[in-house]
Design a protein around this motif. Structure first.
Motif, PDB file in Angstrom:
ATOM      1  N   ASP A 166      -9.956  23.895  46.213  1.00 10.11           N
ATOM      2  CA  ASP A 166      -9.670  24.948  45.220  1.00 10.11           C
ATOM      3  C   ASP A 166     -10.957  25.465  44.569  1.00 10.11           C
ATOM      4  O   ASP A 166     -11.089  26.660  44.312  1.00 10.11           O
ATOM      5  N   THR A 222     -14.816  15.613  57.431  1.00  8.68           N
ATOM      6  CA  THR A 222     -13.392  15.759  57.121  1.00  8.68           C
ATOM      7  C   THR A 222     -12.590  16.280  58.316  1.00  8.68           C
ATOM      8  O   THR A 222     -13.133  16.957  59.195  1.00  8.68           O
ATOM      9  N   ASP A 223     -11.280  16.022  58.288  1.00 10.32           N
ATOM     10  CA  ASP A 223     -10.396  16.587  59.318  1.00 10.32           C
ATOM     11  C   ASP A 223     -10.182  18.087  59.119  1.00 10.32           C
ATOM     12  O   ASP A 223      -9.696  18.775  60.011  1.00 10.32           O
ATOM     13  N   GLU A 224     -10.545  18.601  57.920  1.00 11.49           N
ATOM     14  CA  GLU A 224     -10.265  20.019  57.636  1.00 11.49           C
ATOM     15  C   GLU A 224     -11.075  20.957  58.522  1.00 11.49           C
ATOM     16  O   GLU A 224     -10.738  22.143  58.619  1.00 11.49           O
ATOM     17  N   TYR A 265     -14.718  25.529  51.765  1.00  9.43           N
ATOM     18  CA  TYR A 265     -15.079  24.101  51.839  1.00  9.43           C
ATOM     19  C   TYR A 265     -15.150  23.638  53.296  1.00  9.43           C
ATOM     20  O   TYR A 265     -16.162  23.092  53.738  1.00  9.43           O
ATOM     21  N   SER A 308      -9.187  11.932  57.378  1.00  5.58           N
ATOM     22  CA  SER A 308      -8.080  12.623  56.711  1.00  5.58           C
ATOM     23  C   SER A 308      -8.128  12.354  55.205  1.00  5.58           C
ATOM     24  O   SER A 308      -9.062  11.719  54.711  1.00  5.58           O
ATOM     25  N   ASN A 309      -7.105  12.803  54.482  1.00  5.93           N
ATOM     26  CA  ASN A 309      -7.076  12.692  53.007  1.00  5.93           C
ATOM     27  C   ASN A 309      -7.126  11.242  52.541  1.00  5.93           C
ATOM     28  O   ASN A 309      -6.280  10.441  52.938  1.00  5.93           O
ATOM     29  N   LEU A 342      -4.721  15.975  44.275  1.00  5.40           N
ATOM     30  CA  LEU A 342      -3.274  15.865  44.067  1.00  5.40           C
ATOM     31  C   LEU A 342      -2.825  14.520  43.477  1.00  5.40           C
ATOM     32  O   LEU A 342      -2.130  14.494  42.454  1.00  5.40           O
ATOM     33  N   LEU A 351      -4.152  13.551  39.931  1.00  2.00           N
ATOM     34  CA  LEU A 351      -3.688  14.587  38.997  1.00  2.00           C
ATOM     35  C   LEU A 351      -2.224  14.352  38.627  1.00  2.00           C
ATOM     36  O   LEU A 351      -1.840  14.406  37.452  1.00  2.00           O
ATOM     37  N   PRO A 354       2.222  20.018  39.206  1.00  2.00           N
ATOM     38  CA  PRO A 354       2.178  21.296  39.931  1.00  2.00           C
ATOM     39  C   PRO A 354       2.172  21.105  41.449  1.00  2.00           C
ATOM     40  O   PRO A 354       1.293  20.460  42.006  1.00  2.00           O
ATOM     41  N   GLN A 370       3.735  21.318  52.811  1.00  2.00           N
ATOM     42  CA  GLN A 370       2.475  21.105  53.540  1.00  2.00           C
ATOM     43  C   GLN A 370       2.333  19.598  53.802  1.00  2.00           C
ATOM     44  O   GLN A 370       2.708  18.778  52.965  1.00  2.00           O
ATOM     45  N   ARG A 426      -0.070  16.270  54.719  1.00  2.00           N
ATOM     46  CA  ARG A 426      -1.386  15.640  54.757  1.00  2.00           C
ATOM     47  C   ARG A 426      -1.208  14.235  55.327  1.00  2.00           C
ATOM     48  O   ARG A 426      -0.137  13.631  55.223  1.00  2.00           O
ATOM     49  N   TRP A 459      -2.428  10.575  54.939  1.00  2.00           N
ATOM     50  CA  TRP A 459      -3.111   9.846  53.861  1.00  2.00           C
ATOM     51  C   TRP A 459      -3.686   8.510  54.309  1.00  2.00           C
ATOM     52  O   TRP A 459      -3.031   7.758  55.042  1.00  2.00           O
ATOM     53  N   ARG A 475      -1.936  27.816  47.114  1.00  2.00           N
ATOM     54  CA  ARG A 475      -3.384  27.936  47.336  1.00  2.00           C
ATOM     55  C   ARG A 475      -3.618  29.022  48.387  1.00  2.00           C
ATOM     56  O   ARG A 475      -2.951  29.011  49.439  1.00  2.00           O
ATOM     57  N   HIS A 525      -3.793  28.306  52.402  1.00  2.00           N
ATOM     58  CA  HIS A 525      -3.432  26.888  52.403  1.00  2.00           C
ATOM     59  C   HIS A 525      -3.095  26.374  53.816  1.00  2.00           C
ATOM     60  O   HIS A 525      -2.130  26.847  54.432  1.00  2.00           O
TER      61      HIS A 525
END
Ligand code: NAD
Ligand code: DAU
Length: 355
Positions: free
Chosen positions: A86, A132-134, A158, A186-187, A198, A201, A213, A220, A222, A224, A289, A292
């Motif tokens: 974000d 990262t996997d992103e 990112y 991954s995350n 997430l 938070l 939120p 979606q 992820r 983990w 997002r 996303h």
């Protein structure tokens, strides 16, 4: 000695704590201490002669050169990055500066240092890049998980900056022979996770009676992984990984965001029940997002096969430990809450709620 960049962040500090619990090798933590760097994470190492800290920017070549000359490390573990998607949407420039230019500067300094090492030390040296996997982009519901050969398709500033850093690391191996290793994970979740992400938070908002939120429809997915399992994977790759190779790290734990948030609510309902109702009542769907990614999933079979790595935690055991940790560490939470974090929440969520 090993150098750890970004060791005051979430994964870096877990890595240093886990590493020094198993080894007497000295660690130099090089961290700029951005909003995400929290030296308090490592306060249990105060007075430990094996732990050293320098506040420095990885893009500051003169300082990095001086640290190489002074300490002659056998390996670099490169965690330092701007890491929050974000924030990369609001301010992409900082991501290019640290993740791309910073990694480039670090690679250049490392190349010069490594080139001057005697033959044996040169062969033993490692530069391990934590990624990262992103970088692989997004998956459809029926797609196979990301493997090491999945083409790169980053979708956020990112992930694009991390992809660029991965390419530089690859090029330094290919062109100069620098003994690099790259992990794409991954995350992560677990202790010391900064509450802009997430899971922390939601835990802290729930306890404060605030809204939880969920972006878009919350469907979606992820994949983990408990942070100490990532740290174990990094130690294995450092010890036995093949220079030039990349290794995907993940726990085969695909969950929708809504599932994750509901699970957190259920654990809190058990451990710290509200006077009335459930923490689920605080769930709120907010604006999605931009761009996303719908689904991430990691195929970790190469790491399992070649380095015999297996995660020690299931999602159920890891998430229960994580909630417990936040309940048991109110001082850490209070410490993190002071400072720029509150301003960030206002920027990110102010006036965006749908219902
Ligand atoms: P984080 O944001 O919690 O910590 C980043 C750390 O880097 C902070 O201590 C910060 O002060 C430091 N830093 C930032 N810019 C710097 C600079 N220019 N010079 C020196 N230090 C600087 O991040 P994290 O979640 O611990 O992630 C660590 C690494 O792992 C990142 O490279 C990230 O891309 C990668 N990663 C994270 C996850 C995840 O789920 N968190 C998953 C896979 C990979
Ligand atoms: O996949 C690895 C990546 O995981 C790392 O490379 C990143 O550094 C790390 O931040 C993390 O990225 P995500 O964007 O997946 O993590 P985040 O915790 O920000 O969000 C997880 C999911 O939850 C994502 O689909 C967005 C959603 N989300 C997030 C926040 C902060 C919400 O629905 N609400 C929120 O308030």
């Amino acid at each position: 000695m090993i150098f750890v960049t970004g060791g005051a962040g979430f994964i870096g500090s877990n890595f240093i704590l886990d590493y020094l619990a198993r080894s007497d090798e000295h660690v130099l933590n090089i961290d700029k201490l951005t909003y995400a760097g929290n030296p308090y994470n490592l306060s249990s190492l105060d007075g430990d002669a094996r732990y050293h800290f320098v506040q420095a920017d990885i893009a500051d070549r003169a300082t990095i050169d001086a640290l190489f000359e002074q300490h002659q490390p056998r390996a670099i573990l490169h965690f330092a990055a701007e890491s929050h998607v974000d924030r990369s949407i609001h301010s992409p420039g900082e991501f290019i500066q640290t993740n791309v230019n910073g990694t480039f500067t670090l690679l250049e300094a490392t190349r010069v240092y490594w080139s001057g090492l005697p033959a044996g030390a040169k062969e033993e040296f490692r530069f391990l890049h934590v990624s990262t996997d992103e970088v692989y982009g997004t998956l459809g519901p029926g797609d196979a998980p990301f493997s090491e050969t999945t083409p790169y398709a980053p979708n956020s500033p990112y992930s694009a900056s991390k992809a660029a850093s991965d390419h530089l690391v690859r090029a330094y191996h290919h062109t100069y022979g620098l003994p690099t290793l790259t992990t794409n994970c991954s995350n992560n979740y677990g202790p010391y996770h900064f509450p802009e992400k997430l899971i922390p938070l939601v835990i802290l908002n729930a306890l404060d009676g605030k809204l939880l939120p969920i972006y878009g429809d919350g469907q979606q997915v992820r994949d983990w992984l408990f942070v100490s399992d990532h740290c174990t994977a990094i130690r294995e790759v450092l010890a036995r990984g093949i220079p030039g190779e990349t290794y995907n790290v993940g726990g085969w734990n695909e969950k929708t965001n809504l599932d994750v948030v509901q699970t957190l609510c259920d654990i809190l309902d058990e451990l710290q029940p509200k006077a009335a109702g459930s923490y689920r009542d605080q769930i709120t769907f907010v604006q999605d997002r931009p761009g996303h990614d719908r689904r991430y999933a990691i195929d970790a079979r190469k790491l399992e096969r070649e380095l015999s790595w297996k995660p020690g935690e299931t999602f159920e055991t890891g998430i229960a430990k994580t909630v417990r940790w936040y309940l048991d560490n109110p001082q850490w939470v209070a410490n993190v809450r002071s400072g720029g974090y509150l301003k960030w929440l206002e920027l990110q969520y102010g006036g965006k709620e749908k219902s």
